[in-house]
Design a protein around this motif. Structure first.
Motif, PDB file in Angstrom:
ATOM      1  N   PHE A  85      -9.662  10.637  12.379  1.00 36.91           N
ATOM      2  CA  PHE A  85      -9.611   9.942  13.862  1.00 36.91           C
ATOM      3  C   PHE A  85      -8.039  10.076  14.256  1.00 36.91           C
ATOM      4  N   LEU A  86      -7.098  10.666  13.621  1.00 38.42           N
ATOM      5  CA  LEU A  86      -5.605  10.583  13.980  1.00 38.42           C
ATOM      6  C   LEU A  86      -5.659  11.539  14.916  1.00 38.42           C
ATOM      7  N   PRO A  87      -4.496  11.781  15.764  1.00 35.26           N
ATOM      8  CA  PRO A  87      -4.175  12.751  16.583  1.00 35.26           C
ATOM      9  C   PRO A  87      -3.868  13.895  15.625  1.00 35.26           C
ATOM     10  N   ALA A  88      -4.071  15.250  16.189  1.00 37.46           N
ATOM     11  CA  ALA A  88      -3.886  16.518  15.544  1.00 37.46           C
ATOM     12  C   ALA A  88      -2.320  16.729  15.257  1.00 37.46           C
ATOM     13  N   ASP A  89      -1.558  16.143  15.725  1.00 41.79           N
ATOM     14  CA  ASP A  89      -0.124  16.169  15.730  1.00 41.79           C
ATOM     15  C   ASP A  89       0.385  16.167  14.135  1.00 41.79           C
ATOM     16  N   GLN A  90       1.065  16.982  13.629  1.00 41.35           N
ATOM     17  CA  GLN A  90       1.264  16.955  12.262  1.00 41.35           C
ATOM     18  C   GLN A  90       2.000  16.183  11.803  1.00 41.35           C
ATOM     19  N   ALA A  91       3.241  15.724  12.595  1.00 37.65           N
ATOM     20  CA  ALA A  91       4.132  14.632  12.366  1.00 37.65           C
ATOM     21  C   ALA A  91       3.404  13.518  12.423  1.00 37.65           C
ATOM     22  N   VAL A  92       2.588  13.041  13.279  1.00 37.04           N
ATOM     23  CA  VAL A  92       1.965  11.650  13.135  1.00 37.04           C
ATOM     24  C   VAL A  92       1.141  11.605  11.955  1.00 37.04           C
ATOM     25  N   ARG A  93       0.582  12.760  11.508  1.00 36.96           N
ATOM     26  CA  ARG A  93      -0.364  12.692  10.323  1.00 36.96           C
ATOM     27  C   ARG A  93       0.639  12.377   8.935  1.00 36.96           C
ATOM     28  N   VAL A  94       1.443  13.175   8.987  1.00 36.66           N
ATOM     29  CA  VAL A  94       2.381  13.006   7.950  1.00 36.66           C
ATOM     30  C   VAL A  94       3.124  11.660   7.773  1.00 36.66           C
ATOM     31  N   GLY A  95       3.483  11.119   8.727  1.00 32.68           N
ATOM     32  CA  GLY A  95       3.976   9.783   8.928  1.00 32.68           C
ATOM     33  C   GLY A  95       3.061   8.720   8.445  1.00 32.68           C
ATOM     34  N   VAL A  96       1.844   8.866   8.845  1.00 31.55           N
ATOM     35  CA  VAL A  96       0.515   8.103   8.463  1.00 31.55           C
ATOM     36  C   VAL A  96       0.427   8.000   6.702  1.00 31.55           C
ATOM     37  N   LEU A  97       0.146   9.345   6.319  1.00 35.02           N
ATOM     38  CA  LEU A  97       0.078   9.603   4.903  1.00 35.02           C
ATOM     39  C   LEU A  97       1.187   8.938   4.168  1.00 35.02           C
ATOM     40  N   LEU A  98       2.477   9.026   4.743  1.00 38.13           N
ATOM     41  CA  LEU A  98       3.654   8.764   3.840  1.00 38.13           C
ATOM     42  C   LEU A  98       3.556   7.111   3.592  1.00 38.13           C
ATOM     43  N   VAL A  99       2.977   6.481   4.646  1.00 32.13           N
ATOM     44  CA  VAL A  99       3.290   4.886   4.741  1.00 32.13           C
ATOM     45  C   VAL A  99       2.089   4.308   3.940  1.00 32.13           C
ATOM     46  N   LEU A 100       0.838   5.045   4.232  1.00 31.44           N
ATOM     47  CA  LEU A 100      -0.371   4.307   3.874  1.00 31.44           C
ATOM     48  C   LEU A 100      -0.869   4.669   2.289  1.00 31.44           C
ATOM     49  N   LEU A 101      -0.208   5.752   1.770  1.00 29.47           N
ATOM     50  CA  LEU A 101      -0.411   6.021   0.479  1.00 29.47           C
ATOM     51  C   LEU A 101       0.271   5.434  -0.497  1.00 29.47           C
ATOM     52  N   CYS A 102       1.299   4.764  -0.128  1.00 23.97           N
ATOM     53  CA  CYS A 102       2.385   4.012  -1.151  1.00 23.97           C
ATOM     54  C   CYS A 102       2.330   2.577  -0.920  1.00 23.97           C
ATOM     55  N   PRO A 103       1.925   1.655  -1.854  1.00 21.51           N
ATOM     56  CA  PRO A 103       1.694   0.326  -1.913  1.00 21.51           C
ATOM     57  C   PRO A 103       2.944  -0.342  -2.018  1.00 21.51           C
ATOM     58  N   CYS A 104       3.188  -1.547  -1.198  1.00 22.96           N
ATOM     59  CA  CYS A 104       4.382  -2.305  -1.126  1.00 22.96           C
ATOM     60  C   CYS A 104       4.706  -2.863  -2.489  1.00 22.96           C
ATOM     61  N   VAL A 105       5.796  -3.119  -2.935  1.00 21.03           N
ATOM     62  CA  VAL A 105       6.125  -3.921  -4.216  1.00 21.03           C
ATOM     63  C   VAL A 105       7.345  -4.923  -3.591  1.00 21.03           C
ATOM     64  N   ASP A 106       7.444  -5.130  -2.344  1.00 15.11           N
ATOM     65  CA  ASP A 106       8.620  -6.180  -2.048  1.00 15.11           C
ATOM     66  C   ASP A 106       8.030  -7.300  -1.557  1.00 15.11           C
ATOM     67  N   TYR A 107       7.992  -7.465  -0.203  1.00 16.82           N
ATOM     68  CA  TYR A 107       7.808  -8.598   0.625  1.00 16.82           C
ATOM     69  C   TYR A 107       6.235  -8.971   0.525  1.00 16.82           C
ATOM     70  N   VAL A 108       5.481  -8.018  -0.234  1.00 13.65           N
ATOM     71  CA  VAL A 108       3.985  -8.497  -0.481  1.00 13.65           C
ATOM     72  C   VAL A 108       3.912  -9.535  -1.402  1.00 13.65           C
ATOM     73  N   ILE A 109       4.733  -9.935  -2.233  1.00 17.69           N
ATOM     74  CA  ILE A 109       4.958 -10.891  -3.091  1.00 17.69           C
ATOM     75  C   ILE A 109       4.874 -12.175  -2.497  1.00 17.69           C
ATOM     76  N   VAL A 110       5.930 -12.046  -1.431  1.00 14.95           N
ATOM     77  CA  VAL A 110       6.375 -13.334  -0.423  1.00 14.95           C
ATOM     78  C   VAL A 110       4.780 -13.640   0.194  1.00 14.95           C
ATOM     79  N   PHE A 111       4.425 -13.141   0.819  1.00 11.91           N
ATOM     80  CA  PHE A 111       3.201 -13.175   1.719  1.00 11.91           C
ATOM     81  C   PHE A 111       2.035 -13.662   0.656  1.00 11.91           C
ATOM     82  N   SER A 112       1.887 -12.846  -0.151  1.00 12.16           N
ATOM     83  CA  SER A 112       0.648 -13.206  -1.219  1.00 12.16           C
ATOM     84  C   SER A 112       0.701 -14.355  -1.576  1.00 12.16           C
TER      85      SER A 112
END
Length: 323
Positions: A85-112
């Protein structure tokens, strides 16, 4: 301040957005301040969990397994389902993959922690999550985008973030704990430090938002395209995280922590990776920044909603036996 945290954090984001809009030239300097402010926040976070409890949590195999499954099995499957469902633009897809495939290990502890999640177990999982994402991200990029983009991620920024945002704050916190156990003045310093949690979180939000808002101006189309995607991810991961917690029969605090670790992403660490991408992929950094803004708003909602999704009065499973 602890009784009005949500209002304070919303005000901090608004102040950061206003500062970024009125003084865009301050953005680069504020960007350099992100890691120091976030590191200070994590020192205070680690300080509130005794070292002995953190070490005991490393033996909690069910929680660690659940954290790995939700982040490196469930999340990639959900991203794959939404990817078309993402736009076909390669830069958009790379950016989404970079950020969504890596779990947070910093401020997630605070919010949790604000939502009643188990901070000590989430803290114990941070080194494992950090190393695993470093190892798996190139493979995930290959599966989604092909061999041409699988080698764009360098390990350097990940190692630097691991040292600055995990190792150094943890050592400082443990050192202060040891001092507090031996000297009254150390206890006073420790007590004073723990009162800075809310101001440091507000400072982190102001710094992150103000440093990134100036970069959004020229890519509003890209931003508009990914906002629904990020919002949908947060909604889906709330229920997916609860399902994983039930699968591993975790108690309510552990289940809430799993929901948070599945939903929050590592935007602050992957942003330098996005900025270092080759020509033609500049929009990837804007896409990563957008995820930060959407996620912070989402975390404010999560703090209120996750305790209802995984209520203490109806635990996912009984509390684990005392060791």
């Amino acid at each position: 301040m602890e009784h009005h945290q949500v209002a304070i954090y919303l005000a901090a984001m608004a102040a950061g957005g206003l500062l970024g809009w009125l003084a865009p030239a301050a953005g680069p300097g504020l960007e350099h301040a992100i890691n120091p402010v976030l590191g200070a926040l994590l020192v205070v976070t680690f300080l509130q969990v005794p070292a002995a409890e953190l070490l005991r949590s490393l033996r909690d195999g069910r929680f660690l397994s659940a954290a790995l499954v939700v982040n490196f099995v469930v999340v990639p499957l959900i991203v794959a389902a939404l990817f078309t469902f993402l736009p076909a633009d390669q830069a958009v897809r790379v950016g989404v993959l970079l950020v969504l495939l890596c779990p947070c290990v910093d401020y997630v502890i605070v919010f949790s922690g604000l939502a009643g999640g188990s901070s000590r177990r989430l803290l114990a999982a941070t080194p494992l999550l950090r190393v695993t994402q470093m190892l798996l991200l190139p493979g995930f990029l290959y599966l989604f985008m092909g061999s041409d983009l699988a080698d764009i991620v360098e390990i350097g920024p990940f190692v630097e973030a691991f040292l600055v945002l995990i190792v150094v704050p943890l050592v400082l916190a443990w050192t202060l704990q040891a001092w507090a156990a031996r000297r009254p003045v150390g206890q006073k310093v420790s007590d004073a430090a723990t009162t800075t949690m809310v101001p440091l979180m507000a400072a982190t939000l102001i710094t992150v938002v103000a440093s990134q808002v100036p970069k959004l101006g020229d890519s509003l189309t890209d931003v508009a395209a990914v906002i629904p995607f990020y919002a949908a991810f947060l909604v889906v991961m709330a229920f997916a995280g609860k399902a994983v917690a039930r699968l591993f029969r975790l108690d309510a605090p552990g289940g809430r922590a799993i929901v948070f670790t599945g939903a929050t992403r590592n935007s602050l660490v992957v942003l330098p990776l996005a900025l270092a991408l080759p020509a033609g992929l500049e929009a990837a950094a804007v896409v990563v920044v957008t995820q930060t803004l959407v996620e912070v708003l989402g975390m404010v909602a999560y703090v209120r909603l996750v305790p209802r999704l995984v209520p203490a009065r109806e635990p996912v499973a009984a509390e684990p036996a005392a060791r």
